[in-house]
Design an enzyme around this catalytic site. Structure first.
Site, PDB file in Angstrom:
ATOM      1  N   ARG A  37       0.825  -1.216   0.000  1.00  0.00           N
ATOM      2  CA  ARG A  37       0.000   0.000   0.000  1.00  0.00           C
ATOM      3  C   ARG A  37       0.857   1.264   0.000  1.00  0.00           C
ATOM      4  NH1 ARG A  37      -4.229  -1.465  -1.401  1.00  0.00           N
ATOM      5  NH2 ARG A  37      -5.010  -3.491  -0.793  1.00  0.00           N
ATOM      6  N   HIS A  66       8.036  -6.602  -7.089  1.00  0.00           N
ATOM      7  CA  HIS A  66       6.745  -6.030  -7.476  1.00  0.00           C
ATOM      8  C   HIS A  66       6.586  -4.665  -6.801  1.00  0.00           C
ATOM      9  CE1 HIS A  66       2.521  -5.523  -8.277  1.00  0.00           C
ATOM     10  NE2 HIS A  66       2.358  -6.719  -8.798  1.00  0.00           N
ATOM     11  N   TYR A  69       1.004  -1.456  -5.024  1.00  0.00           N
ATOM     12  CA  TYR A  69      -0.231  -1.247  -5.797  1.00  0.00           C
ATOM     13  C   TYR A  69      -0.581   0.231  -5.923  1.00  0.00           C
ATOM     14  CZ  TYR A  69      -1.207  -6.202  -4.933  1.00  0.00           C
ATOM     15  OH  TYR A  69      -1.144  -7.561  -4.878  1.00  0.00           O
ATOM     16  N   HIS A 106       2.170  -2.240 -12.114  1.00  0.00           N
ATOM     17  CA  HIS A 106       0.881  -2.047 -12.783  1.00  0.00           C
ATOM     18  C   HIS A 106       0.979  -0.703 -13.498  1.00  0.00           C
ATOM     19  CE1 HIS A 106      -1.271  -4.710  -9.534  1.00  0.00           C
ATOM     20  NE2 HIS A 106      -0.295  -5.343 -10.172  1.00  0.00           N
ATOM     21  N   GLU A 141       2.871  -4.943 -16.265  1.00  0.00           N
ATOM     22  CA  GLU A 141       1.979  -6.075 -16.041  1.00  0.00           C
ATOM     23  C   GLU A 141       0.694  -5.891 -16.842  1.00  0.00           C
ATOM     24  OE1 GLU A 141       1.326  -7.243 -11.957  1.00  0.00           O
ATOM     25  OE2 GLU A 141      -0.096  -8.805 -12.543  1.00  0.00           O
ATOM     26  N   ASP A 175      -0.195 -11.867 -16.585  1.00  0.00           N
ATOM     27  CA  ASP A 175      -0.848 -12.472 -15.431  1.00  0.00           C
ATOM     28  C   ASP A 175      -2.034 -13.261 -15.971  1.00  0.00           C
ATOM     29  OD1 ASP A 175      -2.828 -12.691 -13.294  1.00  0.00           O
ATOM     30  OD2 ASP A 175      -1.522 -11.389 -12.117  1.00  0.00           O
ATOM     31  N   HIS A 178      -5.401 -12.053 -14.872  1.00  0.00           N
ATOM     32  CA  HIS A 178      -5.743 -10.753 -15.452  1.00  0.00           C
ATOM     33  C   HIS A 178      -6.161 -10.855 -16.912  1.00  0.00           C
ATOM     34  CE1 HIS A 178      -2.996  -8.417 -12.390  1.00  0.00           C
ATOM     35  NE2 HIS A 178      -3.931  -9.148 -11.811  1.00  0.00           N
ATOM     36  N   HIS A 210       2.702 -14.382 -14.352  1.00  0.00           N
ATOM     37  CA  HIS A 210       2.049 -14.532 -13.052  1.00  0.00           C
ATOM     38  C   HIS A 210       1.018 -15.627 -13.240  1.00  0.00           C
ATOM     39  CE1 HIS A 210       2.900 -10.215 -11.380  1.00  0.00           C
ATOM     40  NE2 HIS A 210       3.897 -11.042 -11.185  1.00  0.00           N
ATOM     41  N   ASP A 223     -10.417  -8.967 -11.535  1.00  0.00           N
ATOM     42  CA  ASP A 223      -9.113  -9.192 -10.919  1.00  0.00           C
ATOM     43  C   ASP A 223      -9.201  -9.801  -9.518  1.00  0.00           C
ATOM     44  OD1 ASP A 223      -6.496  -9.259 -10.165  1.00  0.00           O
ATOM     45  OD2 ASP A 223      -6.135  -7.100 -10.290  1.00  0.00           O
ATOM     46  N   HIS A 225      -7.812 -13.249  -7.818  1.00  0.00           N
ATOM     47  CA  HIS A 225      -7.015 -14.462  -8.042  1.00  0.00           C
ATOM     48  C   HIS A 225      -7.621 -15.648  -7.298  1.00  0.00           C
ATOM     49  CE1 HIS A 225      -3.180 -11.828  -8.728  1.00  0.00           C
ATOM     50  NE2 HIS A 225      -4.235 -11.359  -9.347  1.00  0.00           N
ATOM     51  N   GLU A 255       0.763 -16.143  -7.561  1.00  0.00           N
ATOM     52  CA  GLU A 255       0.193 -15.082  -6.694  1.00  0.00           C
ATOM     53  C   GLU A 255      -1.196 -15.526  -6.269  1.00  0.00           C
ATOM     54  OE1 GLU A 255       0.144 -11.994  -9.795  1.00  0.00           O
ATOM     55  OE2 GLU A 255       1.630 -10.951  -8.580  1.00  0.00           O
TER      56      GLU A 255
HETATM   57 ZN    ZN Z   1      -4.170  -9.305  -9.852  1.00  0.00          ZN
HETATM   58 FE    FE Z   2      -0.120 -10.321 -11.106  1.00  0.00          FE
HETATM   59 FE    FE Z   3       0.500  -7.309  -9.891  1.00  0.00          FE
END
Ligand code: ZN
Ligand code: FE
Ligand code: FE
Length: 276
Positions: A37, A66, A69, A106, A141, A175, A178, A210, A223, A225, A255
């Site tokens: 975050r 990564h 976000y 992202h 991504e 991904d 995704h 991913h 989105d 997972h 993930e």
């Molecule tokens: Zn995702």
């Molecule tokens: Fe991902």
């Molecule tokens: Fe991601």
């Protein structure tokens, strides 16, 4: 070699992630560069990094960092965009200590400015931050196209790459949750989707997968997972993905919603599905 890893907690450092990866049958891993975050990253521990670099030099990696976000390279709010600059610049500086790592982010959400403005702002940020002798490959991504996300279409990823001066530093991370959620049917037409990727972006740009199942049906743009084999992709599609001639030499990173023992089980399952 089957390169398979999972997303691990970075709280105890690189060497700990390396040992944890080995303990679950993995030979690479993904981690957050800092709190997902946002916020400040911990100070680098150079002893830990030196030990990790030594231990991992054979048959391990590439590791995948990564970005948080909250990093939005095309935010409308200048303070949020400033955070994206500071964070990516700092992350990339840190990753120079683990040469050959990859950095996934992202692309961003245009928050109503339009996809064209989004693409322009993302590539402008990359043009300011990437540097010629960097040892890290930066991955865009592919997204599910949730809300105003940029990067849900291959054409958008291509446009960002085209407008980035040091584009030889850029690659793409697919991904599987995704792109299925984003309307690319990798369950019924994996070959067709990969051909489209090659036509629009160029298959050489594809650097990482991913590997996730999806809680939602095809083209939901949500989105979420799911564990391997328990979602709308299903185990047969996952088996085809990890064995596909175009994909099988790439590193796969889980993930999925798991703790460490769940990852170990999925890696064992995937190894059993992997053909020689
Ligand atoms: Zn995702
Ligand atoms: Fe991902
Ligand atoms: Fe991601």
């Amino acid at each position: 070699m089957f390169k398979i890893g999972a997303h691990l907690s970075a709280s105890k450092g690189y060497t700990h992630m390396y040992e944890e990866a080995l303990s679950i049958g993995a030979n690479t891993f993904q981690f957050f560069t800092r709190n997902p975050r946002g916020g400040k990253a911990r100070d680098l521990d150079f002893n830990d990094i030196a030990l990790f670099n030594e231990k991992s030099k054979d048959n391990f990696g590439p590791i995948l960092a990564h970005a948080p976000y909250t990093l939005n390279a095309c935010a409308a709010d200048d303070r949020i965009r400033e955070f994206a600059y500071i964070t990516m610049e700092d992350d990339l500086k840190r990753l120079e200590h683990t040469p050959g790592a990859m950095y996934n982010f992202h692309p961003g959400s245009h928050v109503g400015q339009g996809v064209e403005v989004g693409i322009e702002k993302i590539s402008a940020l990359l043009n300011d931050i990437l540097f010629p002798d960097m040892k890290t490959t930066v991955l865009l991504e592919a997204m599910a196209g949730k809300g105003s996300e940029v990067g849900g279409r291959f054409e958008e990823l291509r446009a960002i790459i085209d407008r980035t001066n040091l584009s030889d530093k850029l690659g793409v991370c697919l991904d599987t949750c995704h792109i299925y959620d984003g309307g690319y049917d990798i369950v019924n037409n994996l070959d067709g989707v990969l051909e489209e990727f090659d036509r629009v972006i160029g298959i050489d740009r594809l650097k990482a997968i991913h590997l996730n199942d999806s809680k939602n049906p095809f083209s939901s743009h949500k989105d979420r997972h799911e564990k391997i084999g328990e979602g709308s992709l299903g185990i047969d599609a996952i088996e085809r993905i990890i064995n596909h001639p175009t994909l099988r030499s790439l590193p796969f990173y889980l993930e999925t919603p798991n703790e460490i023992d769940g990852y170990a089980k999925e890696i064992e399952l995937l190894k059993n599905l992997r053909k020689d």
